[in-house]
Design an enzyme around this catalytic site. Structure first.
Site, PDB file in Angstrom:
ATOM      1  N   CYS A 112       0.608  -1.245   0.225  1.00 51.08           N
ATOM      2  CA  CYS A 112       0.199   0.443  -0.643  1.00 51.08           C
ATOM      3  C   CYS A 112       0.591   1.376  -0.543  1.00 51.08           C
ATOM      4  O   CYS A 112       0.164   2.189  -0.149  1.00 51.08           O
ATOM      5  CB  CYS A 112      -0.851   0.079   1.000  1.00 51.08           C
ATOM      6  N   HIS A 254      -3.250   6.818   2.274  1.00 48.98           N
ATOM      7  CA  HIS A 254      -3.772   6.070   1.313  1.00 48.98           C
ATOM      8  C   HIS A 254      -4.787   5.702   2.029  1.00 48.98           C
ATOM      9  O   HIS A 254      -5.027   5.570   3.414  1.00 48.98           O
ATOM     10  CB  HIS A 254      -2.528   4.142   2.203  1.00 48.98           C
ATOM     11  N   ASN A 284     -10.830  -0.040  -0.359  1.00 45.63           N
ATOM     12  CA  ASN A 284      -8.788   0.027  -0.180  1.00 45.63           C
ATOM     13  C   ASN A 284      -7.908  -0.665  -1.801  1.00 45.63           C
ATOM     14  O   ASN A 284      -8.275  -2.318  -2.162  1.00 45.63           O
ATOM     15  CB  ASN A 284      -8.391  -0.285   1.028  1.00 45.63           C
TER      16      ASN A 284
END
Length: 333
Positions: A112, A254, A284
């Protein structure tokens, strides 16, 4: 004059298939209310059979080039945890499909945090004079590595890609990447992992465990580590840029979890409304999440020319990173 990498264009793409919380609730022990309360997610996009990470990267990369009014790049970097193949890297094929055969191209694997890591590599290539234009892509088909029976991960992740084009310019220009801070701690590798498929598993021999094919995450530990490291990294990047926290107009974190982003904002002393959020509709998307949020922020007017922007992420490895820039005047659409 100080040479710098300047953000010249952005692009985002998500596959057309949408999976809502209601759909997940029909096969998992969960509900729309449970998912929204814990993650802030209402829906996510997932690839159809036959669509790969490279396909998503080509779409987003092409849109970033178009947004910049550019006909090419000297270097292509693709950040991904879900490459099309273990070997070779996905980036060379993406470059070729964009008509960039012959330019250097490689993948970055920082989960990520991948986009921030790739952004640093791209910016460094520009400032060193190695490249005049660098296409940086974050792309993921995360649905392909999720255990469909695991509600803790299946409700969180989605697929998509985002990209930026960096060009050579001056540090005083809007869009210049002012600072990038990166960090890692390999002792936390098991917090976010896919155990199978690599040399570690193959060197042991025997029959691979089916569960090791899938992504696993220790959600509670990740939450606390992510908030701590993203806040620390953000402070470092801000200090090196010469900004105070109050100078930040937009926080693009993020898109892991709405609670994480708001907790980072709280740790920094930023009002939560300064956070750019698109997680509700895309989930996500790992390495794609920050560039997707940038593309969406441009499209909906959340990001406007002159905004002082802070990017920050935490991912498997563990890895983390932050970056600062002043948002440039980019065309919409």
């Amino acid at each position: 004059m100080t040479r710098a990498a300047v953000l010249a264009g952005v692009g985002g793409y998500v596959p057309p298939r949408v999976v809502t919380n209601e759909e997940l609730s029909r096969r998992l022990d969960t509900s729309d209310a449970w998912i929204r309360t814990r993650t802030g997610i209402a829906a996510r996009h997932v690839v159809d059979p036959g669509t790969s990470t490279g396909d998503l990267a080509v779409e987003a990369g092409g849109r970033a080039l178009k947004n910049a009014g550019a006909d090419g790049a000297d270097l292509v970097i693709v950040a991904t945890t879900t490459p099309d193949r273990p070997c070779p890297a996905t980036a060379p094929a993406v470059a070729a499909r964009l008509g960039l055969t012959g330019v250097p191209a490689y993948d970055v694997a920082a989960v990520c945090s991948g986009f921030v890591y790739a952004l640093q590599a791209g910016a460094a290539a520009v400032t060193a004079g190695f490249a005049e234009r660098v296409l940086v892509v974050g792309a993921e088909s995360f649905s392909t590595i999720l255990d469909p029976a695991d509600r803790t991960t299946s409700v969180i992740f989605g697929d998509g890609a985002g990209a930026v084009l960096l060009r050579a310019g001056e540090r005083t220009e809007p869009g210049a990447v002012l600072d990038v801070h990166l960090g890692s701690d390999g002792s936390m590798a098991d917090l976010i992992t896919v155990r199978g498929g690599g040399a570690e598993e193959r060197s042991r021999g025997g029959v691979p465990r089916p569960e090791d094919r899938y992504f696993r995450m220790d959600g509670k530990s990740v939450f606390f580590a992510a908030v701590r490291r993203m806040a620390e990294s953000s402070r470092t990047a801000l200090a090196r840029t010469g900004w105070e926290v109050a100078d930040v107009d937009r926080l693009v974190g993020h898109q892991a979890n709405t609670r994480i982003i708001h907790a980072v904002a709280e740790q920094l002393g930023l009002p939560p409304e300064r956070a750019v959020l698109n997680i509700e509709r895309v989930g996500n998307t790992s390495a794609a999440s920050i560039p997707l949020a940038l593309a969406d922020g441009l499209a909906d007017g959340t990001l406007t020319a002159g905004d002082r922007v802070l990017l920050t992420a935490f991912g498997g490895g563990a890895t983390w990173g932050s970056a600062t820039l002043v948002w440039p005047d980019l065309p919409i659409g």
